[in-house]
Design a protein around this motif. Structure first.
Motif, PDB file in Angstrom:
ATOM      1  N   ARG A 417       0.814  -1.213   0.000  1.00 35.39           N
ATOM      2  CA  ARG A 417       0.000   0.000   0.000  1.00 35.39           C
ATOM      3  C   ARG A 417       0.845   1.259   0.000  1.00 35.39           C
ATOM      4  O   ARG A 417       0.440   2.289   0.551  1.00 35.39           O
ATOM      5  CB  ARG A 417      -0.947  -0.007   1.209  1.00 35.39           C
ATOM      6  N   SER A 463     -10.010  -4.685   6.095  1.00 37.83           N
ATOM      7  CA  SER A 463      -9.021  -5.564   6.708  1.00 37.83           C
ATOM      8  C   SER A 463      -8.413  -6.477   5.652  1.00 37.83           C
ATOM      9  O   SER A 463      -9.096  -6.996   4.771  1.00 37.83           O
ATOM     10  CB  SER A 463      -9.673  -6.412   7.803  1.00 37.83           C
ATOM     11  N   THR A 466      -1.782  -9.650   6.905  1.00 34.32           N
ATOM     12  CA  THR A 466      -0.479  -9.044   7.167  1.00 34.32           C
ATOM     13  C   THR A 466       0.557 -10.144   7.357  1.00 34.32           C
ATOM     14  O   THR A 466       0.239 -11.237   7.832  1.00 34.32           O
ATOM     15  CB  THR A 466      -0.509  -8.148   8.414  1.00 34.32           C
ATOM     16  N   SER A 470       5.858  -6.829   7.990  1.00 28.27           N
ATOM     17  CA  SER A 470       5.066  -5.720   7.465  1.00 28.27           C
ATOM     18  C   SER A 470       5.274  -4.460   8.301  1.00 28.27           C
ATOM     19  O   SER A 470       5.311  -4.517   9.535  1.00 28.27           O
ATOM     20  CB  SER A 470       3.573  -6.081   7.461  1.00 28.27           C
ATOM     21  N   GLN A 472       3.347  -1.423   9.172  1.00 29.18           N
ATOM     22  CA  GLN A 472       1.997  -0.864   9.150  1.00 29.18           C
ATOM     23  C   GLN A 472       2.025   0.548   9.720  1.00 29.18           C
ATOM     24  O   GLN A 472       2.753   0.823  10.673  1.00 29.18           O
ATOM     25  CB  GLN A 472       1.059  -1.755   9.967  1.00 29.18           C
ATOM     26  N   PRO A 479       5.284   4.335  12.367  1.00 21.12           N
ATOM     27  CA  PRO A 479       5.074   2.953  11.913  1.00 21.12           C
ATOM     28  C   PRO A 479       5.300   1.898  12.983  1.00 21.12           C
ATOM     29  O   PRO A 479       5.991   2.126  13.981  1.00 21.12           O
ATOM     30  CB  PRO A 479       6.086   2.793  10.762  1.00 21.12           C
ATOM     31  N   HIS A 486       2.537 -11.109  15.340  1.00 20.17           N
ATOM     32  CA  HIS A 486       1.656 -10.109  14.736  1.00 20.17           C
ATOM     33  C   HIS A 486       0.260 -10.675  14.476  1.00 20.17           C
ATOM     34  O   HIS A 486       0.085 -11.892  14.339  1.00 20.17           O
ATOM     35  CB  HIS A 486       2.256  -9.612  13.418  1.00 20.17           C
ATOM     36  N   GLY A 490      -5.016  -6.967   9.400  1.00 17.16           N
ATOM     37  CA  GLY A 490      -4.924  -5.623   9.942  1.00 17.16           C
ATOM     38  C   GLY A 490      -5.708  -4.651   9.084  1.00 17.16           C
ATOM     39  O   GLY A 490      -5.981  -4.920   7.910  1.00 17.16           O
ATOM     40  N   TYR A 492      -4.834  -1.153   8.892  1.00 14.54           N
ATOM     41  CA  TYR A 492      -4.055   0.021   8.523  1.00 14.54           C
ATOM     42  C   TYR A 492      -3.143  -0.323   7.351  1.00 14.54           C
ATOM     43  O   TYR A 492      -2.687  -1.462   7.229  1.00 14.54           O
ATOM     44  CB  TYR A 492      -3.207   0.508   9.700  1.00 14.54           C
ATOM     45  N   VAL A 494      -0.079  -0.985   4.869  1.00 19.13           N
ATOM     46  CA  VAL A 494       1.317  -1.415   4.995  1.00 19.13           C
ATOM     47  C   VAL A 494       2.119  -0.726   3.898  1.00 19.13           C
ATOM     48  O   VAL A 494       1.894  -0.965   2.707  1.00 19.13           O
ATOM     49  CB  VAL A 494       1.436  -2.945   4.887  1.00 19.13           C
ATOM     50  N   SER A 497       7.672  -3.787   3.689  1.00 11.93           N
ATOM     51  CA  SER A 497       7.962  -4.920   4.575  1.00 11.93           C
ATOM     52  C   SER A 497       9.464  -5.143   4.640  1.00 11.93           C
ATOM     53  O   SER A 497      10.170  -4.979   3.632  1.00 11.93           O
ATOM     54  CB  SER A 497       7.288  -6.205   4.064  1.00 11.93           C
TER      55      SER A 497
END
Length: 532
Positions: A417, A463, A466, A470, A472, A479, A486, A490, A492, A494, A497
């Motif tokens: 993202r 959602s 993840t 990652s 996020q 971050p 984890h 998620g 939010y 990413v 990574s």
């Protein structure tokens, strides 16, 4: 469909809607692709983890891109009724958002069937699709720090039940005591993808709801007569059981967990002649001490720092790391504060007699699955040595363990993202150092930078899966680097990574260290959007 890079061993397949996602998931489960290790479906995406030695990301994208989106998963029809007392603290607010009465919210929530679309967030947490089309409300602007187990909530077009107490941002409209997650069951998660669910209003009923049963952790076996065991004298900050993790449990909302430094775990086992997946003790920082009852061969790898042995007669001398060490009855071993890295791994020849949970001895601190953390006074039985267990030659100590004295450089893969952030934010991610805050743990490293990362897209992200590594970015713009424990999904975005070859290094970074990120060549791993 679009294929977005996640890491060197993972891609995110983005689709138009939930129906397409479930269709592709059904196809991939009916006809698996060689080299694919895990599928994590979500509202509009599927996170696909794979073995790069078996299939490339580009070849994987071509194979998936040819799949039909008309498939449907075939399964035995299963219908589950969940009794709910509609007394949730957000019921009136939800009614106001929808312009109806609280009673009408309840009527609509109980008036339709739901289907378990996918699982995530926590073990046993199922995202329920369907229901009345009007029940579409946003998450709370400020998530609660604690939502009780059994809370029934709404978020977007989904309904769900919190299986355990946890933070969360769903709108809570009721509560049930039906256990969503119970390790005493053959299948711990009550709700599985494809199940049909119906909520039943028992608010006015005097009948008691089923009591949520917490499954007891399997007890540690007793020490056999004449066998060896370790008596824990001190645990330090944290001492946990860890192995390579419990893979293949995504359908129940369970992530892999496992050792933060997988190479150190395998090295410790190799040194004492164990299988590489044998459970070890993962020791965070120093202060751990144990006494040996009987004779044993141990190895300690991972972080660098003082290690000493005190004999029963009081004689004391330093011990080496990264090589096998023979212990006699009454020997006491003490780990001091590390000078580089933070996590050490203690292995014993034969392995510890620890009962697995869902096929692994790993302790998942977020999901609360696995054996409990070690405590002072615990006695750790050692299994009898199997024939052919050959003690290994000394290992070469890692040369680049992180410290607080220099910046820790981590390679990253941009995506999936990155385009949700401004160009300045992407440049800032790699252009400034990030300080590891004391709030960091096995779930993730919380980072603080002088300038926060700013999003270009302020929309609410559905959602999605993840992966370990990652990065996020929550609304604060500071971050979080996800580590072994984890959450499976998620909400939010990413931005990038940490590359797979630096994940073990990330697990050794101490608090207050400074981290700098470096994008690696070949961004996207050869991926381009593919139309089916």
């Amino acid at each position: 469909m679009r294929f977005l890079p996640v890491n060197l061993n993972a891609v995110l397949v983005e689709l138009d809607d939930l129906a397409q996602t479930l269709a592709l998931l059904a196809s991939l489960r009916a006809e698996p692709i060689a080299g694919v290790e895990e599928l994590v479906p979500a509202a509009r995406t599927i996170l696909v983890s794979f073995r790069p030695a078996a299939i490339s990301a580009a070849a994987l994208a071509r194979e998936i891109g040819q799949r039909s989106l008309d498939a449907r998963e075939t399964r035995v029809d299963k219908r589950i009724e969940i009794p709910v007392r509609y007394t949730g603290e957000d019921l009136a607010e939800v009614a106001g958002l929808l312009g109806i009465t609280p009673d009408e919210v309840v009527r609509r929530h109980t008036g339709s069937d739901y289907t378990v679309a996918f699982t995530g967030f926590a073990p046993g947490f199922a995202y329920l699709a369907g229901g009345h089309p009007s029940l579409n409300v946003p998450r709370r602007a400020v998530p609660r720090t604690r939502i009780p187990a059994g809370a029934v909530g709404l978020a977007g077009s989904f309904s769900g039940v919190y299986p355990q107490a946890s933070p969360g941002g769903w709108q809570i409209i009721g509560v049930t005591e039906a256990p969503m997650w119970d390790l005493a069951r053959e299948t711990p998660a009550l709700l599985q993808p494809g199940d049909t669910v119906r909520f039943v209003d028992v608010t006015a009923s005097q009948v008691s709801l089923p009591v949520v049963q917490q499954a007891a952790v399997a007890p540690v076996p007793a020490v056999a007569e004449g066998g060896c065991a370790f008596e824990v004298r001190a645990t330090g900050l944290q001492a946990l059981w860890q192995d390579r993790g419990r893979h293949g449990q995504a359908k129940q909302g369970v992530s892999a967990s496992g050792a933060m430094d997988q190479q150190a775990l395998q090295a410790a086992n190799r040194l004492v002649g164990n299988a590489s997946d044998t459970a070890c003790v993962e020791i965070a920082y120093g202060g751990f001490q144990f006494a040996c009852r009987g004779e044993a061969v141990i190895a300690i790898t991972g972080a660098d720092g003082p290690l000493s042995l005190t004999r029963a007669d009081g004689a004391q001398w330093p011990l080496p790391r990264h090589q096998p060490v023979a212990l006699a009855d009454g020997d006491v071993v003490t780990l001091g504060e590390p000078s580089a890295g933070i996590r050490s791994y203690l292995a014993v020849r034969g392995g510890f007699a620890i009962a697995p949970v869902l096929g692994s001895c790993a302790t998942d601190t977020l999901a609360r699955i696995g054996p409990p953390a070690l405590a002072t006074g615990d006695v750790l039985p050692v299994r009898a040595v199997a024939s052919g267990a050959v003690v290994g030659a000394p290992e070469v100590a890692p040369a680049d363990l992180p410290t607080v004295h220099e910046e820790v450089l981590l390679d990253i893969v941009l995506g999936p993202r990155t385009d949700w952030f401004t160009a300045d934010a992407v440049e800032r991610l790699c252009g400034q150092p990030w300080v590891v805050t004391p709030q960091s743990n096995r779930v993730g490293i919380r980072l603080a930078g002088e300038q926060a990362l700013v999003r270009a897209n302020a929309s609410e992200l559905p959602s999605e899966g993840t992966a370990r590594g990652s990065i996020q970015v929550p609304p604060s713009g500071q971050p979080v680097l996800f580590l072994a424990d984890h959450p499976l999904t998620g909400g939010y975005p990413v931005i990038a990574s940490v590359a797979t070859h630096h994940l073990d290094r990330a697990g050794q970074i101490p608090v207050n260290a400074r981290v700098r990120f470096q994008p690696i060549a070949g961004q996207g791993c050869g991926l381009d959007p593919v139309e089916p």
